[in-house]
Design a protein around this motif. Structure first.
Motif, short mmCIF file in Angstrom:
data_model
loop_
_atom_site.label_atom_id
_atom_site.label_comp_id
_atom_site.label_asym_id
_atom_site.label_seq_id
_atom_site.Cartn_x
_atom_site.Cartn_y
_atom_site.Cartn_z
N THR A 10 0.82 -1.22 0.00
CA THR A 10 0.00 0.00 0.00
C THR A 10 0.85 1.26 0.00
N LEU A 11 0.32 2.29 -0.64
CA LEU A 11 0.99 3.59 -0.68
C LEU A 11 -0.04 4.68 -0.39
N PHE A 12 0.36 5.67 0.42
CA PHE A 12 -0.53 6.80 0.73
C PHE A 12 0.03 8.09 0.13
N SER A 13 -0.86 9.02 -0.16
CA SER A 13 -0.41 10.36 -0.57
C SER A 13 0.13 11.07 0.67
N PRO A 14 0.91 12.15 0.49
CA PRO A 14 1.50 12.84 1.65
C PRO A 14 0.44 13.25 2.69
N ASN A 15 -0.74 13.67 2.25
CA ASN A 15 -1.78 14.04 3.23
C ASN A 15 -2.64 12.84 3.65
N GLU A 16 -2.25 11.66 3.20
CA GLU A 16 -2.88 10.38 3.55
C GLU A 16 -4.32 10.26 3.07
N GLU A 17 -4.73 11.14 2.19
CA GLU A 17 -6.11 11.08 1.73
C GLU A 17 -6.30 10.03 0.65
N THR A 18 -5.32 9.92 -0.22
CA THR A 18 -5.42 8.96 -1.32
C THR A 18 -4.57 7.75 -1.01
N GLN A 19 -5.13 6.58 -1.33
CA GLN A 19 -4.44 5.34 -1.01
C GLN A 19 -4.43 4.47 -2.26
N LEU A 20 -3.28 3.86 -2.53
CA LEU A 20 -3.19 2.95 -3.67
C LEU A 20 -2.75 1.58 -3.14
N VAL A 21 -3.50 0.57 -3.53
CA VAL A 21 -3.15 -0.79 -3.11
C VAL A 21 -2.71 -1.57 -4.34
N PHE A 22 -1.50 -2.08 -4.26
CA PHE A 22 -1.00 -2.94 -5.35
C PHE A 22 -1.15 -4.39 -4.91
N SER A 23 -1.59 -5.25 -5.83
CA SER A 23 -1.57 -6.67 -5.49
C SER A 23 -1.46 -7.52 -6.74
N LEU A 24 -1.08 -8.77 -6.53
CA LEU A 24 -0.99 -9.73 -7.63
C LEU A 24 -2.17 -10.68 -7.55
N THR A 25 -2.72 -11.05 -8.69
CA THR A 25 -3.79 -12.05 -8.69
C THR A 25 -3.17 -13.44 -8.51
N GLU A 26 -4.03 -14.42 -8.43
CA GLU A 26 -3.59 -15.82 -8.34
C GLU A 26 -2.59 -16.17 -9.44
N LYS A 27 -2.84 -15.60 -10.64
CA LYS A 27 -1.96 -15.90 -11.79
C LYS A 27 -0.75 -14.98 -11.87
#
Ligand code: NOJ
Ligand code: CA
Length: 673
Positions: free
Chosen positions: A25-42
């Motif tokens: 996970t990554l947050f913006s400096p003001n923590e308002e926006t969040q990005l979640v990276f993940s891999l699928t089963e494949k």
């Protein structure tokens, strides 16, 4: 061979199922926006974005396919995740804002498949948006041919959107407002709202050697990257075994104007490459131009020829008398007879009635810059063969600014927005820089912030400009309220505002009038009030800002004082209020002066604008160019008033705009309290 690939596939599947999966996970400096990276089963990479706890992008896949089935999209495992933060301020030689803060958190997710592909996905989260790009390294190959980009934007709670339909060859199209779920395809910037109250816009940054990205819908509210192909269907050709893509960007705001005030596109480009930039200067200009679009002058050397020595001198005199730094001449060179056929333009051969020595001598004497014009008609080989010679030749005459044009299909069947074209447009900018020449490109590739790296790439068209009013149904009042929230988010536009003869009355009666395109089309005209034309000089930012009309229509006109006072170079800008397609108000500071422009669509509107942007403790003389009480873009477009009043930062102005109208204000300090 077949057995080998079955074995490889088996091995890959095994490797993937044993690999490390997970989310990071990554947050913006003001923590308002969040990005979640993940891999699928494949082992397929995905990302999801929330902003202010609201979903914005639901889990969406990332990757590419290649012509020879080299894996760039699946069977990945995470080998490393690197986090960092950057907070810096940088400055540029010109721009809406001279100094810009670049503040983001970064996450580089390093992925590996079990054969040969390493992929780093670099995500940057700013308070006003997201950028991510792919960085691939593929062992054992010496080139790659990318077929499809799989990047998907699965928009959550999408509400309304504004975009032109995807097109590989032109951006000069009308905008459609439609629900996100109804969009079939789009050029970028693609701007939309969510039912949770967010404004966002999808685009790209740092497009320098890749295909332009359009978007196509694969399911309601799901848009996938659709890259513009080469003639053989390949999207991107990579020499070597590694490459990085342009940034895929999503600007995010709580208000529509947050998108305009965002600088993430510039921040995602490389710093300026040039050792000096004092040769790059914003300017206002007029030109031998509008008469050709109206059909009362011509580009070719006939009895309507516009770019004659006599006419050139009139324009130079006018510029000098009106505090305008530059003059553009179109139709000055051999080749216009072949426009639309052979496209054989010669960029160092003036027509016989355009005395280059005399025109440039006269301009120098009057301290006026000449903007040269290179219409290529899309004949790229012809232009590239002459480029160096033509730029060197131009500088010998003191010409340091060139307007280019690509009005015609690219020779060889290449699309205007393909990798071939992107390479050409960049080559123009780099070659021009060698000769200290600045570029204003028409029929360009869309802006993606490369002006930060190459600030001689000053302005460009890339949407329907003023010209469309001359020979078609033209640009509606609403269209001009959509542009600032779409095309203009990407960068400056040479829209060429400022037509005063809105109904073309003076041109209709001109003795030059021979073939009247406007009347031929039935109802051509400009679709605003006069005050809205003035306001567009402020709103439609361009460091080369044109007053588009024929100079006859400005002479003795009191409202032209606004352009005389206006500065093309500004230090600071803020979009104050607005809604896409409805209205907008923008203020810019140039030195100690401010310029404000506000415009509305077909609906008359009154805005209350606090002047808190003005310097405290200072009184200003505000000169207000407003719609007349009886103004209306359709029935009475020429009605306007000019009034003056003293104001300071604690005042609030009431800005009353007619249907299709606007208001322009200059603020000059009169005293320091
Ligand atoms: C289209 C450009 O947008 C316009 O400004 C120019 O006058 C014509 N092409 C001719 O080059
Ligand atoms: Ca054009």
């Amino acid at each position: 061979m077949k057995q080998l690939s079955i074995f490889l596939l088996f091995f890959l599947l095994l490797a993937t199922s044993c690999s490390q999966r997970g989310a990071t996970t990554l947050f913006s400096p003001n923590e308002e926006t969040q990005l979640v990276f993940s891999l699928t089963e494949k082992g397929i990479p995905t990302y999801a974005i929330t902003s202010g706890k609201q979903h914005l992008i639901l889990p969406s896949v990332l990757g590419f396919t290649t012509r020879d089935s080299i894996n760039l999209s699946q069977y990945f495992r995470i080998v490393d995740v690197l986090h960092s933060t950057t907070d810096e301020t940088w400055s540029q030689p010109w721009g809406e804002n001279k100094t810009i803060r670049n503040h983001y958190n970064e996450m580089a997710v390093v992925l590996q498949d079990s054969i040969a592909t390493q992929l780093t996905l670099r995500f940057r989260l700013f308070n006003d948006g997201v950028g991510f790009r792919y960085e691939y390294q593929v062992n054992g190959v010496d080139s790659l041919q990318l077929m499809n980009e799989l990047t998907t934007f699965q928009i959550a709670d999408g509400d309304q959107s504004w975009s032109t339909p995807a097109n590989y060859d032109t951006y000069e199209l009308d905008y459609t407002k439609q629900p996100v779920s109804a969009v079939k395809s789009a050029n970028t910037p693609f701007t939309f709202t969510t039912s949770t109250g967010l404004y966002a816009s999808i685009h790209e940054a740092a497009l320098t050697d890749f295909a332009g990205m359009t978007l196509k819908s694969t399911a309601p509210s799901t848009l996938e990257a659709d890259l513009v192909p080469w003639p053989d269907g390949v999207k991107v050709r990579i020499a070597g075994n590694h490459f990085q893509t342009p940034w895929r960007t999503i600007q995010i705001g709580h208000k529509a104007v947050d998108l305009i005030n965002s600088s993430i596109l510039l921040n995602l480009n490389e710093p300026c490459q040039f050792a000096t930039t004092d040769w790059i200067r914003p300017m206002k200009y007029v030109g031998v131009w509008w008469g050709m679009h109206l059909g009362i002058e011509s580009w070719t050397m006939d009895n309507r020829h516009g770019a004659t020595t006599v006419n050139a001198k009139r324009y130079i005199d006018f510029a000098q008398a009106n505090n305008i730094e530059g003059v553009l001449f179109e139709g000055w060179n051999n080749g216009w007879e072949s426009w639309g056929s052979r496209q054989d333009f010669d960029f160092t051969q003036p027509y016989a009635d355009f005395d280059m020595d005399e025109v440039t001598r006269y301009a120098k004497e009057k301290n006026i810059q000449i903007i040269g014009h290179h219409e290529t008609g899309g004949n790229i080989p012809n232009y590239e063969a002459q480029m160096d010679k033509a730029y060197e030749w131009s500088t010998k005459y003191g010409i340091h600014s060139i307007k280019t044009g690509y009005a015609g299909g690219f020779k060889g069947g290449y699309y205007h927005h393909s990798q071939y074209a992107v390479r050409h447009y960049r080559k123009v900018v780099e070659t021009a820089a060698k000769y200290h020449i600045t570029i204003d490109a028409h029929e360009p590739i869309k802006p993606t912030g490369i002006r930060r790296t190459y600030p001689n790439m000053m302005t460009r068209e890339g949407a329907k400009g003023m010209e469309w009013n001359a020979w078609s149904e033209g640009n509606s009042p609403t269209y001009l309220e959509v542009l600032p929230f779409t095309r203009l988010l990407a960068g400056p536009m040479d829209y060429t505002p400022g037509t005063f003869d809105i109904l073309f009355d003076n041109s209709r009666n001109s003795p030059l009038h021979k073939k009247w395109n406007g009347l031929d089309k039935g109802n051509s005209r400009v679709h605003t009030t006069l005050a809205k034309q003035l306001a567009n000089w402020v709103i439609l930012y361009s460091p080369l800002q044109m007053a588009s009309d024929r100079i006859e229509n400005y002479k003795g006109h009191p409202a032209f004082q606004f352009f005389r006072d206006f500065k093309a170079d500004c230090d600071w800008s803020r979009a104050l209020q607005g809604e896409p397609g409805e209205f907008v108000a923008v203020v810019r500071r140039a030195g100690e002066q401010y310029f404000l422009g506000a415009t509305t669509n077909e609906t008359p509107r009154t805005l209350r604008i606090p002047l808190s942007f003005l310097k405290k403790e200072t009184n200003y003389q505000a000169r207000i160019y407003a719609d007349g009480a009886d103004a209306d873009w359709k029935e009475n477009p020429l009605s306007y008033t000019i009034t003056e009043q003293h104001v300071n930062a604690s005042d609030t102005l009431t800005i009353k705009m007619a249907a299709g109208g606007g208001q322009a204000i200059s603020f000059v300090p009169v005293s320091i309290k």
